[in-house]
Design a protein around this motif. Structure first.
Motif, PDB file in Angstrom:
ATOM      1  N   PHE A 159       0.829  -1.202   0.000  1.00  0.00           N
ATOM      2  CA  PHE A 159       0.000   0.000   0.000  1.00  0.00           C
ATOM      3  C   PHE A 159       0.865   1.254   0.000  1.00  0.00           C
ATOM      4  CE2 PHE A 159      -2.041  -3.567   2.051  1.00  0.00           C
ATOM      5  CZ  PHE A 159      -3.156  -3.702   1.247  1.00  0.00           C
ATOM      6  N   PRO A 160       0.295   2.392  -0.373  1.00  0.00           N
ATOM      7  CA  PRO A 160       1.099   3.620  -0.498  1.00  0.00           C
ATOM      8  C   PRO A 160       1.665   4.099   0.836  1.00  0.00           C
ATOM      9  CG  PRO A 160      -1.026   3.852  -1.612  1.00  0.00           C
ATOM     10  CD  PRO A 160      -1.098   2.596  -0.810  1.00  0.00           C
ATOM     11  N   ARG A 161       2.832   4.694   0.779  1.00  0.00           N
ATOM     12  CA  ARG A 161       3.429   5.282   1.978  1.00  0.00           C
ATOM     13  C   ARG A 161       2.512   6.329   2.597  1.00  0.00           C
ATOM     14  NH1 ARG A 161       8.415   6.245  -1.077  1.00  0.00           N
ATOM     15  NH2 ARG A 161       9.920   4.568  -0.706  1.00  0.00           N
ATOM     16  N   LEU A 177      -0.740  -8.536   6.223  1.00  0.00           N
ATOM     17  CA  LEU A 177       0.683  -8.614   6.528  1.00  0.00           C
ATOM     18  C   LEU A 177       1.390  -7.323   6.125  1.00  0.00           C
ATOM     19  CD1 LEU A 177       3.293 -10.093   7.304  1.00  0.00           C
ATOM     20  CD2 LEU A 177       3.264 -11.164   5.038  1.00  0.00           C
ATOM     21  N   PHE A 178       1.079  -6.818   4.950  1.00  0.00           N
ATOM     22  CA  PHE A 178       1.757  -5.617   4.461  1.00  0.00           C
ATOM     23  C   PHE A 178       1.180  -4.344   5.075  1.00  0.00           C
ATOM     24  CE2 PHE A 178       2.470  -8.898   1.238  1.00  0.00           C
ATOM     25  CZ  PHE A 178       3.848  -8.963   1.333  1.00  0.00           C
ATOM     26  N   SER A 179      -0.079  -4.383   5.472  1.00  0.00           N
ATOM     27  CA  SER A 179      -0.616  -3.257   6.239  1.00  0.00           C
ATOM     28  C   SER A 179       0.097  -3.139   7.579  1.00  0.00           C
ATOM     29  CB  SER A 179      -2.122  -3.436   6.474  1.00  0.00           C
ATOM     30  OG  SER A 179      -2.858  -3.167   5.308  1.00  0.00           O
ATOM     31  N   TRP A 222       8.477  -0.543  10.884  1.00  0.00           N
ATOM     32  CA  TRP A 222       8.015   0.671  10.202  1.00  0.00           C
ATOM     33  C   TRP A 222       8.986   1.047   9.073  1.00  0.00           C
ATOM     34  CZ3 TRP A 222       9.904   5.730   9.668  1.00  0.00           C
ATOM     35  CH2 TRP A 222       8.974   6.692   9.229  1.00  0.00           C
ATOM     36  N   ARG A 223      10.283   0.909   9.322  1.00  0.00           N
ATOM     37  CA  ARG A 223      11.262   1.246   8.295  1.00  0.00           C
ATOM     38  C   ARG A 223      11.218   0.255   7.130  1.00  0.00           C
ATOM     39  NH1 ARG A 223      13.604   5.571   9.570  1.00  0.00           N
ATOM     40  NH2 ARG A 223      13.957   6.194  11.754  1.00  0.00           N
ATOM     41  N   LEU A 224      10.939  -1.002   7.420  1.00  0.00           N
ATOM     42  CA  LEU A 224      10.752  -1.967   6.337  1.00  0.00           C
ATOM     43  C   LEU A 224       9.603  -1.526   5.432  1.00  0.00           C
ATOM     44  CD1 LEU A 224      11.085  -5.554   7.877  1.00  0.00           C
ATOM     45  CD2 LEU A 224      12.438  -4.596   6.009  1.00  0.00           C
ATOM     46  N   GLY A 225       8.509  -1.076   6.061  1.00  0.00           N
ATOM     47  CA  GLY A 225       7.371  -0.591   5.285  1.00  0.00           C
ATOM     48  C   GLY A 225       7.725   0.637   4.472  1.00  0.00           C
ATOM     49  N   GLN A 226       8.481   1.547   5.069  1.00  0.00           N
ATOM     50  CA  GLN A 226       8.836   2.787   4.385  1.00  0.00           C
ATOM     51  C   GLN A 226       9.831   2.561   3.247  1.00  0.00           C
ATOM     52  OE1 GLN A 226       7.893   6.275   5.088  1.00  0.00           O
ATOM     53  NE2 GLN A 226       6.195   5.033   5.844  1.00  0.00           N
ATOM     54  N   GLU A 227      10.778   1.659   3.452  1.00  0.00           N
ATOM     55  CA  GLU A 227      11.877   1.526   2.500  1.00  0.00           C
ATOM     56  C   GLU A 227      11.652   0.445   1.444  1.00  0.00           C
ATOM     57  OE1 GLU A 227      15.245   0.854   4.992  1.00  0.00           O
ATOM     58  OE2 GLU A 227      15.112   2.832   5.951  1.00  0.00           O
ATOM     59  N   ARG A 228      10.866  -0.575   1.761  1.00  0.00           N
ATOM     60  CA  ARG A 228      10.723  -1.682   0.815  1.00  0.00           C
ATOM     61  C   ARG A 228       9.274  -2.082   0.534  1.00  0.00           C
ATOM     62  NH1 ARG A 228       9.217  -4.441  -2.309  1.00  0.00           N
ATOM     63  NH2 ARG A 228       9.899  -6.490  -3.036  1.00  0.00           N
ATOM     64  N   TYR A 229       8.482  -2.328   1.558  1.00  0.00           N
ATOM     65  CA  TYR A 229       7.173  -2.937   1.333  1.00  0.00           C
ATOM     66  C   TYR A 229       6.078  -1.885   1.262  1.00  0.00           C
ATOM     67  CZ  TYR A 229       9.781  -7.163   2.231  1.00  0.00           C
ATOM     68  OH  TYR A 229      10.702  -8.168   2.170  1.00  0.00           O
ATOM     69  N   ASN A 230       6.063  -1.155   0.148  1.00  0.00           N
ATOM     70  CA  ASN A 230       5.042  -0.139  -0.091  1.00  0.00           C
ATOM     71  C   ASN A 230       4.817  -0.011  -1.591  1.00  0.00           C
ATOM     72  OD1 ASN A 230       6.749   2.232  -1.202  1.00  0.00           O
ATOM     73  ND2 ASN A 230       7.836   1.626   0.673  1.00  0.00           N
ATOM     74  N   TRP A 231       3.685   0.569  -1.961  1.00  0.00           N
ATOM     75  CA  TRP A 231       3.316   0.644  -3.367  1.00  0.00           C
ATOM     76  C   TRP A 231       4.215   1.615  -4.137  1.00  0.00           C
ATOM     77  CZ3 TRP A 231       1.593  -2.169  -6.863  1.00  0.00           C
ATOM     78  CH2 TRP A 231       1.102  -1.659  -8.068  1.00  0.00           C
ATOM     79  N   ASP A 232       4.742   2.634  -3.480  1.00  0.00           N
ATOM     80  CA  ASP A 232       5.622   3.580  -4.151  1.00  0.00           C
ATOM     81  C   ASP A 232       6.838   2.874  -4.740  1.00  0.00           C
ATOM     82  OD1 ASP A 232       4.551   6.464  -2.887  1.00  0.00           O
ATOM     83  OD2 ASP A 232       4.285   4.715  -1.611  1.00  0.00           O
TER      84      ASP A 232
END
Length: 376
Positions: A172-174, A289-291, A351-361
């Motif tokens: 999902f988007p950042r 999981l990704f949320s 949170w950093r994993l989401g920001q840096e890798r696992y996001n739609w951007d």
């Protein structure tokens, strides 16, 4: 860009409308509000299933698979596009037919391993044969195929002998993430374990979760967001009463998809408790999981093959517990809650994993690469 989508369930319509309020694309709805139209479609489906046992054909397979397919063919073929993308088997004939009519190309986005969605039971043989016939006919001619997990991609290659699909995760988007990692949940009462889905029902590992919070020394509360299946919450409450978790299971109402990450961030731990009741459940990676990653919420993952591989590749192997093992899940909960500083550090890492890798951007670039790689 235009999306053609069916409308079957009124209870999801508010969420669809919330998406459309900000969507940069047009939406064409294929509706089945008229019950007689739906019954006609179901009747055609039944007849097609009978006829195809004697004379299988492309059209009979399409009609037998879903009452929606012929309407999708009509809607898609009425529009011109450089590329038509199908998102589930019932839409594949429509994408292929529209591409053929307009002299363009079509692709397929496999959000699940649809051939493996049913339990291994002869009662579902007809559905499996139809999905196999549709995917087997159309996938080899796709301009590209994407899959929502590495194991879904591998299953498609193994089943149909196609080129390896591009893996594009359901991220999902950042912009939907909290602005910064939180050190702990703020849900009251806490500590809290959080799970969400469209439906709160069986075969999702929730019975195990209730038993685990009953065993946990920290007496966490379990929050479930979604629409409960009839009678299911009463079953969970009965388990809670038997296992020392009475009064600690809470049901939250459905919410807009773009709120999922900020809502998750209010809790201490996330629950990705998938149960491998089918091949698809073994190989899929779910939205929640990704949320959780984007929210900075440590996901406690049951050891399905897909989640086990993902955890190893993302450095989160310590967050995996054996499927349906309540004592192991309780021990994992207690280990994390017993070290507040370590949990705060883990939340920041997540949170950093989401920001840096696992996001739609980041992930959307894979779609762009797949489209740019199409051979004209």
């Amino acid at each position: 860009m235009e999306v053609i989508a069916t409308k079957l369930a009124d209870f999801v319509e508010p969420r669809d409308q919330s998406i459309m309020a900000a969507a940069p694309w047009r939406l064409k709805r294929v509706t089945f509000d008229n019950r007689w139209l739906w019954r006609l479609g179901r009747s055609l489906q039944i007849v097609a299933r009978l006829l195809r046992t004697f004379t299988p054909s492309r059209r009979l397979d399409m009609l037998a698979l879903s009452p929606m397919s012929r309407h999708l063919v009509r809607a898609a073929s009425a529009r011109s596009a450089d590329l038509f993308i199908a998102h589930y088997p019932a839409a594949l004939p429509a994408a292929a037919a529209a591409a053929r009519r307009h002299g363009t190309q079509y692709a397929y986005d496999a959000e699940d391993f649809h051939l493996g969605e049913w339990p291994d039971d002869p009662a579902y043989d007809t559905e499996r044969r139809l999905v196999h016939a549709i995917e087997g006919r159309y996938l080899p001619s796709c301009a590209y195929v994407t899959a929502a997990s590495p194991l879904i991609a591998e299953a498609l290659v193994e089943t149909y002998g196609i080129e390896p699909p591009h893996v594009v995760l359901n991220v999902f988007p950042r912009s939907q993430a909290p602005a910064a990692p939180t050190t702990q949940g703020s849900a009251a009462p806490r500590p809290s374990l959080y799970w969400f889905s469209q439906t709160i029902g069986p075969n999702r590992g929730l019975e195990c979760a209730v038993r685990a919070i009953g065993l946990s020394a920290y007496r966490p509360h379990l929050y479930l967001r979604g629409t409960p299946a009839v009678g299911y919450v009463a079953q969970l409450e009965k388990i809670a009463g038997e296992t020392g978790a009475q009064g600690r299971v809470h049901v939250l109402p459905p919410a807009s998809p773009d709120q999922m990450e900020n809502l998750a961030a209010h809790h201490d731990l996330g629950l990705a408790s998938e149960v491998p009741v089918s091949r698809n459940r073994e190989v899929c990676l779910t939205n929640k999981l990704f949320s959780f990653l984007l929210a900075g919420l440590p996901p406690l993952m049951s050891a399905t093959p897909a989640q086990r591989r993902f955890a190893a590749e993302s450095g989160l192997a310590d967050l995996v517990y054996p499927v349906d093992d309540a004592p192991a899940l309780a021990a994992l909960i207690d280990r994390l809650l017993s070290a507040p500083d370590g949990l705060a550090s883990l939340r920041e890492q997540i949170w950093r994993l989401g920001q840096e890798r696992y996001n739609w951007d980041v992930e959307r670039n894979l779609i762009r690469s797949a489209i740019q790689g199409i051979k004209c």
